[in-house]
Design an enzyme around this catalytic site. Structure first.
Site, PDB file in Angstrom:
ATOM      1  N   ARG A  15       0.827  -1.206   0.000  1.00  0.00           N
ATOM      2  CA  ARG A  15       0.000   0.000   0.000  1.00  0.00           C
ATOM      3  C   ARG A  15       0.868   1.266   0.000  1.00  0.00           C
ATOM      4  NH1 ARG A  15      -0.519   4.668   2.616  1.00  0.00           N
ATOM      5  NH2 ARG A  15      -0.039   3.598   4.581  1.00  0.00           N
ATOM      6  N   ASP A  16       1.535   1.534   1.109  1.00  0.00           N
ATOM      7  CA  ASP A  16       2.302   2.793   1.206  1.00  0.00           C
ATOM      8  C   ASP A  16       3.460   2.778   0.212  1.00  0.00           C
ATOM      9  OD1 ASP A  16       3.002   5.285   2.121  1.00  0.00           O
ATOM     10  OD2 ASP A  16       3.257   4.701   4.203  1.00  0.00           O
ATOM     11  N   HIS A 207       4.965   4.666  12.710  1.00  0.00           N
ATOM     12  CA  HIS A 207       5.035   4.579  11.249  1.00  0.00           C
ATOM     13  C   HIS A 207       6.059   5.623  10.802  1.00  0.00           C
ATOM     14  CE1 HIS A 207       2.835   4.108   7.247  1.00  0.00           C
ATOM     15  NE2 HIS A 207       3.431   5.276   7.052  1.00  0.00           N
ATOM     16  N   HIS A 209       8.721   7.201   8.180  1.00  0.00           N
ATOM     17  CA  HIS A 209       9.351   7.317   6.861  1.00  0.00           C
ATOM     18  C   HIS A 209      10.821   7.658   7.119  1.00  0.00           C
ATOM     19  CE1 HIS A 209       5.857   7.106   4.019  1.00  0.00           C
ATOM     20  NE2 HIS A 209       5.257   7.127   5.186  1.00  0.00           N
ATOM     21  N   CYS A 240       4.012   9.374   0.247  1.00  0.00           N
ATOM     22  CA  CYS A 240       2.613   9.720   0.016  1.00  0.00           C
ATOM     23  C   CYS A 240       2.553  10.730  -1.118  1.00  0.00           C
ATOM     24  CB  CYS A 240       2.010  10.303   1.292  1.00  0.00           C
ATOM     25  SG  CYS A 240       0.357  10.966   1.046  1.00  0.00           S
ATOM     26  N   ASN A 249       9.417   4.636   2.971  1.00  0.00           N
ATOM     27  CA  ASN A 249       9.120   4.181   4.323  1.00  0.00           C
ATOM     28  C   ASN A 249      10.380   3.562   4.907  1.00  0.00           C
ATOM     29  OD1 ASN A 249       6.319   3.965   2.920  1.00  0.00           O
ATOM     30  ND2 ASN A 249       5.891   3.692   5.087  1.00  0.00           N
TER      31      ASN A 249
HETATM   32  P1  HMG Z   1     -13.285  13.989  -2.681  1.00  0.00           P
HETATM   33  O1  HMG Z   1     -12.917  14.318  -4.088  1.00  0.00           O
HETATM   34  O2  HMG Z   1     -13.333  15.095  -1.693  1.00  0.00           O
HETATM   35  O3  HMG Z   1     -14.652  13.224  -2.486  1.00  0.00           O
HETATM   36  O4  HMG Z   1     -12.291  12.877  -2.171  1.00  0.00           O
HETATM   37  P2  HMG Z   1     -15.780  12.742  -3.441  1.00  0.00           P
HETATM   38  O5  HMG Z   1     -16.786  12.126  -2.542  1.00  0.00           O
HETATM   39  O6  HMG Z   1     -16.203  13.877  -4.337  1.00  0.00           O
HETATM   40  O7  HMG Z   1     -15.119  11.601  -4.325  1.00  0.00           O
HETATM   41  C1  HMG Z   1     -14.302  11.818  -5.450  1.00  0.00           C
HETATM   42  C2  HMG Z   1     -14.402  10.655  -6.379  1.00  0.00           C
HETATM   43  O8  HMG Z   1     -13.913   9.482  -5.723  1.00  0.00           O
HETATM   44  C3  HMG Z   1     -15.822  10.307  -6.790  1.00  0.00           C
HETATM   45  O9  HMG Z   1     -15.750   9.689  -8.066  1.00  0.00           O
HETATM   46  C4  HMG Z   1     -16.225   9.278  -5.765  1.00  0.00           C
HETATM   47  O10 HMG Z   1     -17.243   8.445  -6.220  1.00  0.00           O
HETATM   48  C5  HMG Z   1     -14.943   8.507  -5.586  1.00  0.00           C
HETATM   49  P3  HMG Z   1     -16.171  10.455  -9.396  1.00  0.00           P
HETATM   50  O11 HMG Z   1     -17.583  10.838  -9.165  1.00  0.00           O
HETATM   51  O12 HMG Z   1     -15.280  11.661  -9.456  1.00  0.00           O
HETATM   52  O13 HMG Z   1     -15.934   9.458 -10.460  1.00  0.00           O
HETATM   53  N1  HMG Z   1     -14.776   7.882  -4.275  1.00  0.00           N
HETATM   54  C6  HMG Z   1     -14.317   6.631  -4.087  1.00  0.00           C
HETATM   55  N2  HMG Z   1     -13.942   5.670  -4.956  1.00  0.00           N
HETATM   56  C7  HMG Z   1     -13.510   4.507  -4.429  1.00  0.00           C
HETATM   57  N3  HMG Z   1     -13.437   4.269  -3.113  1.00  0.00           N
HETATM   58  C8  HMG Z   1     -13.802   5.191  -2.209  1.00  0.00           C
HETATM   59  C9  HMG Z   1     -14.269   6.432  -2.700  1.00  0.00           C
HETATM   60  N4  HMG Z   1     -14.684   7.557  -2.104  1.00  0.00           N
HETATM   61  C10 HMG Z   1     -14.999   8.431  -3.074  1.00  0.00           C
HETATM   62  N5  HMG Z   1     -13.703   4.926  -0.901  1.00  0.00           N
HETATM   63  C11 HMG Z   1     -11.455  11.171  -0.690  1.00  0.00           C
HETATM   64  C12 HMG Z   1     -12.230  12.471  -0.813  1.00  0.00           C
HETATM   65  C13 HMG Z   1     -11.161  10.940   0.781  1.00  0.00           C
HETATM   66  C14 HMG Z   1     -12.297  10.037  -1.232  1.00  0.00           C
HETATM   67  C15 HMG Z   1     -10.148  11.314  -1.501  1.00  0.00           C
HETATM   68  O14 HMG Z   1      -9.495  12.476  -1.094  1.00  0.00           O
HETATM   69  C16 HMG Z   1      -9.203  10.148  -1.313  1.00  0.00           C
HETATM   70  O15 HMG Z   1      -9.501   9.035  -1.720  1.00  0.00           O
HETATM   71  N6  HMG Z   1      -8.034  10.391  -0.700  1.00  0.00           N
HETATM   72  C17 HMG Z   1      -7.070   9.360  -0.429  1.00  0.00           C
HETATM   73  C18 HMG Z   1      -5.689   9.895  -0.496  1.00  0.00           C
HETATM   74  C19 HMG Z   1      -4.716   8.803  -0.204  1.00  0.00           C
HETATM   75  O16 HMG Z   1      -4.984   7.638  -0.376  1.00  0.00           O
HETATM   76  N7  HMG Z   1      -3.498   9.218   0.239  1.00  0.00           N
HETATM   77  C20 HMG Z   1      -2.444   8.281   0.519  1.00  0.00           C
HETATM   78  C21 HMG Z   1      -2.701   7.416   1.704  1.00  0.00           C
HETATM   79  S1  HMG Z   1      -2.476   8.236   3.265  1.00  0.00           S
HETATM   80  C22 HMG Z   1      -0.799   8.046   3.607  1.00  0.00           C
HETATM   81  O17 HMG Z   1      -0.045   7.638   2.766  1.00  0.00           O
HETATM   82  C23 HMG Z   1      -0.336   8.348   5.002  1.00  0.00           C
HETATM   83  C24 HMG Z   1      -0.022   7.078   5.831  1.00  0.00           C
HETATM   84  O18 HMG Z   1       0.904   6.244   5.167  1.00  0.00           O
HETATM   85  C25 HMG Z   1       0.536   7.509   7.188  1.00  0.00           C
HETATM   86  C26 HMG Z   1       1.681   8.516   7.026  1.00  0.00           C
HETATM   87  O19 HMG Z   1       2.766   8.151   6.529  1.00  0.00           O
HETATM   88  O20 HMG Z   1       1.414   9.678   7.380  1.00  0.00           O
HETATM   89  C27 HMG Z   1      -1.308   6.258   6.091  1.00  0.00           C
HETATM   90 MG    MG Z   2       3.055   6.486   5.218  1.00  0.00          MG
END
Ligand code: HMG
Ligand code: MG
Length: 292
Positions: A15-16, A207, A209, A240, A249
């Site tokens: 994932r990450d 966690h 990095h 990210c 990471n």
């Molecule tokens: P949004 O644009 O504000 O919300 O996104 P939305 O409701 O308008 O959705 C946008 C589009 O996504 C729509 O599709 C939805 O249907 C779809 P469209 O109409 O444009 O075709 N959608 C989804 N599709 C599949 N699965 C879902 C889903 N939800 C909506 N669950 C949202 C808000 C939160 C969805 C978006 O911002 C998002 O998905 N963000 C994720 C970002 C991400 O994954 N970042 C990396 C992971 S975090 C990380 O790495 C940190 C971590 O490692 C810890 C660290 O190191 O800090 C964990």
């Molecule tokens: Mg991370």
């Protein structure tokens, strides 16, 4: 023979690690990586993220990846979910743990999940209710627990407030994240001192990095407070897409070796980890240049 204390590595590479790769890795290659990782003995693995494919195209095949793995009594398969929709899809595909993720800094929450911290916590309420109803684990991430790529230093109080809100929601484990790898051991020491008082060490994970090479020293600072759960990615893949500067990471093999040398048992087989790492690093190369 005296039993060595256990330390748990949560492998987040699929994932990450892969979410940040420029080229999209095929579902088949992801499943092969997961197979190789499981052969090394992980009991916890972050398989994919049920996030929006518009935001993170690298995770668009989340359902196929999760369904392509098998449940096993000794394995907790975890996935990131940003909202109820993600949780419902992940549960339908048979996941054992949902991981919600928010941030200790407002700017990062906006950039990464397009909402405020408070709004993210509201979105997690139905996720938490589903986890409780279906009897699956709920993990919570606090990104930017030390530093934010947009706001700079984040206070321990801000990280703890968000951790508390996640605990109140029902998260049984909180992973405190150094998203851009800027924390130094003194900051880790200070936050873990406060966090273990608030939650107890068993409930916490770290966690890290490794952008600036501090991650293993940070692990030591956390170990000193009784933390025994650490996230890492095979081959040090990762970062990210919404956190400029979040290079790899913490790499799994150096972490496993470090923990074993410090007297902890990880249950992992280093030779098998090496096979998985070789494969993971191949995934970074353009297809045409990959060795067979
Ligand atoms: P949004 O644009 O504000 O919300 O996104 P939305 O409701 O308008 O959705 C946008 C589009 O996504 C729509 O599709 C939805 O249907 C779809 P469209 O109409 O444009 O075709 N959608 C989804 N599709 C599949 N699965 C879902 C889903 N939800 C909506 N669950 C949202 C808000 C939160 C969805 C978006 O911002 C998002 O998905 N963000 C994720 C970002 C991400 O994954 N970042 C990396 C992971 S975090 C990380 O790495 C940190 C971590 O490692 C810890 C660290 O190191 O800090 C964990
Ligand atoms: Mg991370």
């Amino acid at each position: 023979m005296t039993m060595r204390p256990a330390a748990t590595i949560v492998e987040v590479g699929p994932r990450d690690g892969l979410q940040n790769e420029k080229q999209i890795v095929s579902t088949a290659d992801k499943l092969e990586l997961i197979r190789l990782l499981l052969a090394a003995g992980f009991s916890r693995l972050e398989v994919t993220a049920f996030v929006s494919p518009r935001w993170v195209p690298q995770m668009a095949d989340h359902e196929a990846v999760l369904r392509g793995t098998r449940p096993d009594p000794g394995l907790i398969r975890s996935v990131l979910v940003p909202n109820e929709r993600g949780a419902l899809a992940a549960l339908a595909a048979g996941v054992e743990e949902l991981a919600v993720f928010t941030s200790a800094s407002e700017s990062f929450a906006q950039k990464n999940i397009n909402c405020s911290i408070a709004e993210s916590l509201q979105r997690f309420e139905p996720v938490a209710a589903l986890a409780a109803q279906r009897g699956v684990r709920l993990r919570g991430y606090v990104s930017c627990s030390f530093e934010c790529p947009y706001e700079g230093q984040v206070t321990a109080e801000a990280a703890l407030d968000v951790a508390q809100a996640l605990a109140d929601l029902g998260c049984s484990e909180i992973s405190l994240a150094d998203t851009i790898g800027r924390a130094k051991p003194d900051r880790v020491d200070a936050l873990m001192h406060m966090a273990t008082r608030a939650f107890g060490a068993e409930m916490l994970a770290c966690h890290f990095h490794d952008t600036h090479g501090n991650a293993l020293n940070n692990v030591d600072a956390a170990l000193a407070h009784g933390i025994r759960i650490f996230d890492s990615a095979i081959g040090g893949l990762g970062g990210c897409p919404y956190a400029p500067g979040s290079a790899g990471n913490l790499s799994t093999i150096p972490l496993a070796v470090h923990l074993e040398n410090a007297g902890y048992s990880t249950g992992l087989k280093v030779a098998a980890l090496q096979t998985a790492e070789t494969f993971a690093l191949k995934l970074r190369m353009p297809l045409a240049t990959r060795p067979q």
